[in-house]
Design a protein around this motif. Sequence first.
Motif, PDB file in Angstrom:
ATOM      1  N   ILE A   6      22.127  14.873   0.778  1.00 41.47           N
ATOM      2  CA  ILE A   6      22.553  14.265   2.055  1.00 41.47           C
ATOM      3  C   ILE A   6      23.643  13.232   1.766  1.00 41.47           C
ATOM      4  O   ILE A   6      23.362  12.142   1.248  1.00 41.47           O
ATOM      5  CB  ILE A   6      21.377  13.578   2.777  1.00 41.47           C
ATOM      6  N   PRO A   7      24.909  13.555   2.032  1.00 44.78           N
ATOM      7  CA  PRO A   7      25.979  12.568   1.812  1.00 44.78           C
ATOM      8  C   PRO A   7      25.936  11.476   2.881  1.00 44.78           C
ATOM      9  O   PRO A   7      25.613  11.729   4.036  1.00 44.78           O
ATOM     10  CB  PRO A   7      27.252  13.416   1.928  1.00 44.78           C
ATOM     11  N   GLY A   8      26.290  10.254   2.471  1.00 45.09           N
ATOM     12  CA  GLY A   8      26.321   9.136   3.414  1.00 45.09           C
ATOM     13  C   GLY A   8      25.011   8.953   4.143  1.00 45.09           C
ATOM     14  O   GLY A   8      24.992   8.767   5.364  1.00 45.09           O
ATOM     15  N   TYR A   9      23.923   8.987   3.395  1.00 45.75           N
ATOM     16  CA  TYR A   9      22.601   9.024   4.049  1.00 45.75           C
ATOM     17  C   TYR A   9      22.307   7.783   4.869  1.00 45.75           C
ATOM     18  O   TYR A   9      21.545   7.825   5.829  1.00 45.75           O
ATOM     19  CB  TYR A   9      21.503   9.235   2.996  1.00 45.75           C
ATOM     20  N   MET A  10      22.921   6.629   4.526  1.00 47.01           N
ATOM     21  CA  MET A  10      22.668   5.414   5.316  1.00 47.01           C
ATOM     22  C   MET A  10      23.216   5.557   6.739  1.00 47.01           C
ATOM     23  O   MET A  10      22.670   5.000   7.687  1.00 47.01           O
ATOM     24  CB  MET A  10      23.302   4.211   4.631  1.00 47.01           C
ATOM     25  N   VAL A  11      24.308   6.310   6.891  1.00 51.30           N
ATOM     26  CA  VAL A  11      24.847   6.555   8.239  1.00 51.30           C
ATOM     27  C   VAL A  11      23.838   7.340   9.064  1.00 51.30           C
ATOM     28  O   VAL A  11      23.554   7.000  10.227  1.00 51.30           O
ATOM     29  CB  VAL A  11      26.184   7.317   8.152  1.00 51.30           C
ATOM     30  N   TRP A  12      23.257   8.388   8.452  1.00 46.68           N
ATOM     31  CA  TRP A  12      22.288   9.193   9.204  1.00 46.68           C
ATOM     32  C   TRP A  12      21.018   8.391   9.497  1.00 46.68           C
ATOM     33  O   TRP A  12      20.408   8.561  10.560  1.00 46.68           O
ATOM     34  CB  TRP A  12      21.944  10.452   8.415  1.00 46.68           C
ATOM     35  N   ALA A  13      20.646   7.522   8.584  1.00 50.43           N
ATOM     36  CA  ALA A  13      19.487   6.664   8.840  1.00 50.43           C
ATOM     37  C   ALA A  13      19.743   5.735  10.024  1.00 50.43           C
ATOM     38  O   ALA A  13      18.872   5.524  10.878  1.00 50.43           O
ATOM     39  CB  ALA A  13      19.147   5.853   7.585  1.00 50.43           C
ATOM     40  N   ALA A  14      20.961   5.181  10.099  1.00 48.42           N
ATOM     41  CA  ALA A  14      21.304   4.290  11.210  1.00 48.42           C
ATOM     42  C   ALA A  14      21.322   5.036  12.540  1.00 48.42           C
ATOM     43  O   ALA A  14      20.824   4.545  13.568  1.00 48.42           O
ATOM     44  CB  ALA A  14      22.664   3.642  10.954  1.00 48.42           C
ATOM     45  N   VAL A  15      21.906   6.251  12.522  1.00 50.84           N
ATOM     46  CA  VAL A  15      21.965   7.042  13.755  1.00 50.84           C
ATOM     47  C   VAL A  15      20.564   7.406  14.227  1.00 50.84           C
ATOM     48  O   VAL A  15      20.229   7.293  15.420  1.00 50.84           O
ATOM     49  CB  VAL A  15      22.826   8.298  13.535  1.00 50.84           C
TER      50      VAL A  15
END
Length: 613
Positions: A195-204
Amino acid sequence: MADQSSDEAAQAPPATPDMRAFGRWVRAWLTAPDRGNARVLIAGVLAMTLAQVAVQIRFNVWSRDFFNALDKRDADAFQYQILVFLVLAALSMTAAVYQLYLKQLLQLNWRGWLTRRLTESWLRDSRQYQLEAGAAEADNPDQRIAEDVRLAADLSVDFVVGILISVTMLIAFVGILWSLSGPLDIVLGGMDFHIPGYMVWAAVLYALVGSGLTWWVGRPMIGIQVRRTTAEADFRFGLTRARESGESIALIRGEADERRGIDRLFGEVRGVWRELMSSQRNLMWLTSAYGTLAMIFPTVVAAPAYFAGAMSLGVLMQVGAAFGQVQVALNWFVDRFPQIAEWRSAVSRLAALQDALDDLDQLNADTSQPTITIEEATEGEEEALVLDNLQIAFADGTTVIHGASARIEPGERVLIKGESGTGKSTLFRAIGGLWPWGGGRIATPPRDAMAFLPQRPYLPLGALGAVLNYPRPADAFDAAAQCDALEKVGLGHLCDRLADEERWDRVLSLGEQQRLAFARLLLQKPRWIFLDEATAALDEPNQDAMMTLLVEAVPEAAIVSIGHRPGLEAFHTRTLTLEKAEGGARFRRAAPRRVSERTQRRRLRGPIGRVTA
């Protein structure tokens, strides 16, 4: 409201307000010639908003450098970052201050334009009267214009600015968070996931869960806010009515009943506020838990990479700050939901007011609708008042006058009589263009040639001279002419108070107010005069004096009167009597009446000396 059942209180919120009407207001404002400097203010707010976002981006970089300096125990780098912080803080404060100032100017501009637009629609062609008489769904239009316009304008600008900030911050910090968080490799069910950029998906994901729960928990607030606004408006109206009618209430010792009425209105306010408080409490549980968890959530999610040595302390802090900014942007709906509910309530009430005014415009413009047709003569045309098969109905469709036909020539003096409930005053409202409900035709003289005196004259706020000239400009007649008119109607003691500003409807008795209205006629000398119980508060000698003054001052004017007082017949040459009948009152015409010379001499004595206080 207090008398509503619990089932009604639990109903789903009302339908979404007519946002298309609100969108039309916005478009009309931005293209209107009287929009002022709205576009310049919008550009200024946009510039300050972008400046704030730029400063926040630089703050995010500073956060990384500052904590790295701490982690490395680098005193020189630490001191340098303090200086950078001071510069950034000064820029941030400057942008925030001027953004607030420009935003408030924009809110004031928007509110002023919308207030003018609604006021012009409301106070035009008797719409303010027709709205009260037949459009109950738009109650308290004054409070809608005063309060709901303020809320709609202020919150609209706040929301637009807030959304703009959220979108720009989201675009900026999603990129930062994506580049800093790196990929996440996990194994689920024996399968590897990258999962690239997983912190972005966590925030969303975090924001979507919060927004969905907020909508589900807070949705009833929208309907409650509509009822709260209505209950508050009714309560203020009750208090205002008690204040305006203080003398009558005191004289009949009605205080106890007024208190009961006000207590009942406040009970409705209290009941709807308890509903709102309960809804806000439920929403507060959610938002508090959501906000508290957000304080640690990004650090917990990023902690594995930190402990693995993949990021420094500074980067960890930068990731946390970027995650927080993304959360703020995505959580705009969560944080603003109570204000959104209040805004929707205000917009809904304004849309209902605009719809009611538009309905009245359509009613008066649609020739296929059964409405009274008014044909106004232009200057130079033959002047006469003609009622042609006139039908007058109440707003609910009940006919009050049926098949009324009459013709009144210039210079005639006609008295209209009839028992209570035959529609005499409603007939006058129809002649004045206030009453569209019914059918048939009314041909009138030019509106500027007509003057109407109701039983309680309207005395606007302002100096007595302006009140006397109303509705002409305040300087239409000089002080000498005004004083002469006041002397003739027995109000000479007011000559030295022409410049005084008072609540003249409170200072003067009703009888004095009626005499002041006659003084207006003496000044303005209209060609057509309509009197609706205009001497009801005067004794017979004063009534005779006022009518004599009127006949002598404007001998060529036509006078059409409604009245029951003895002696009025002597000042009129013809009488029209309205008689109740099935399906609506009808005219019973009386033949022209000869008045004895003795009566004429008695009625037409000079007014000076006959006027009593």
